[in-house]
Design an enzyme around this catalytic site. Structure first.
Site: not given
Length: 256
Positions: A156, A95, A182-183, A204-205
Site C-alpha cells: 500500500g 496466496k 506490493a508497493g 490493488n491499492t
C-alpha cells in the site's frame, strides 16, 4: 501466455479487492484491468454465503479467485485459514501471507517458509508473498511453491520498485513465475517490472484509491502489455557514451 501450476492466463496483471469504495466499482475496475486472477482476503468475506457482497460479483465475473491469508501472524494461523478457504471456495490455490506487524505488513520469512512447505504437502498451489530475498525465494521454490511473489515496496505504500536490485536476482535465478507484489503505485512501475523480466504484477491499492479506479485499471493493463512487449522486443543495451543515430560529417564532406 502465463502458466502457473495447472492454469494459463492471458493477462499478466493480477488485481486485489481491497479499499474500493463499492463492490460495483471493484468489479468494473477488475474488468477494465483485464485481470483473470483476483486475490481476496478471507477475513473480508462471509465464506458461508456465495451471495457475499464481495464474493458474489467476483464469481459472476468469471475470474479465478486467489484467497489469501492476510491477517495471519503465524504459520499455524495461515494453514488454518488455507483450509477454510479450500473448503468454502473449492480451490486449492492460495496466496500465502504472514505478517505479524500490522504497522509495516512485512512478510515473516521463517513462518512463510514453514507454512509453504506444509501447505504444498497438503495439496495446495501456494503463491507466497515474501520479501525480495533471493535466498528465500529459492527456498520457497525448492519446497514446491508454484510461483513467488516478492515485494517491490511495503504493501500500500505506492513507492514502486524499491527492491529492484534484489528483484533482478530473483528473476534471473527463478524457475517458477515471479510476480512482483506490493508497493506498485503507478502504471510505469508495472511496466518496469515486466521489462526487467517479472512474469506478472499484482496491483490493488494503486487502482482502488485512484480518483478514477476504472481508468487507472485500464492504464495498468496497457502498461503491463507495453512492458511485456518491450521485453519481448529486446531493448538495446545501455551505454555511458553517446552513439549517433545518423552520420555526423558525411553531408558536410559531400558538399565541400
Amino acid at each position: 501466455m502465463l502458466h502457473i501450476a495447472d492454469k494459463t492466463f492471458d493477462s499478466h496483471l493480477f488485481t486485489g479487492t481491497g479499499k474500493f469504495a463499492s463492490s460495483q466499482l471493484m468489479v468494473e475496475s477488475i474488468r477494465a484491468s483485464g485481470s483473470q486472477l483476483v486475490t481476496l482476503a478471507m477475513k473480508r468475506v462471509d465464506l458461508r454465503q456465495h451471495n457475499d457482497a464481495i464474493l458474489e460479483p467476483l464469481i459472476a465475473a468469471g475470474v479465478t479467485l486467489l484467497p489469501n491469508t492476510s491477517g495471519a501472524k503465524t504459520a499455524e494461523e495461515a494453514i488454518f485459514a488455507a483450509h477454510l478457504a479450500r473448503e468454502a471456495l473449492g480451490t486449492n490455490w492460495l496466496k500465502l501471507e504472514i505478517h505479524p506487524d500490522a504497522r509495516w505488513l512485512l512478510p515473516d520469512p521463517i513462518e512463510t517458509l514453514k507454512a509453504a512447505e506444509t501447505l504444498v504437502q497438503q495439496g495446495f498451489v501456494v503463491l507466497p508473498y515474501c520479501g525480495a530475498d533471493p535466498v528465500l525465494c529459492k527456498r520457497l521454490e525448492e519446497v514446491g511453491c508454484a510461483a513467488v511473489m516478492p515485494l517491490g515496496a511495503p504493501i500500500g505504500s505506492n513507492q514502486g520498485l524499491e527492491t529492484r536490485a534484489m528483484l533482478e536476482i530473483i528473476i534471473q535465478q527463478a524457475t517458477v513465475p515471479v510476480v512482483v507484489d506490493a508497493g506498485i503505485g503507478v502504471p510505469s512501475h508495472a511496466a518496469q517490472a515486466l521489462e526487467m523480466g517479472a512474469n506478472a504484477v499484482l496491483v490493488n491499492t494503486a487502482i482502488a484509491v485512484a480518483d478514477d479506479p476504472v481508468n487507472m485499471a485500464k492504464a495498468f493493463r496497457l502498461a503491463v502489455e507495453a512492458g511485456l512487449l518491450a521485453r519481448q522486443a529486446g531493448p538495446g543495451s545501455r551505454s555511458h557514451f553517446a552513439h549517433a543515430t545518423s552520420p555526423l560529417t558525411e553531408f558536410l564532406e559531400a558538399s565541400a
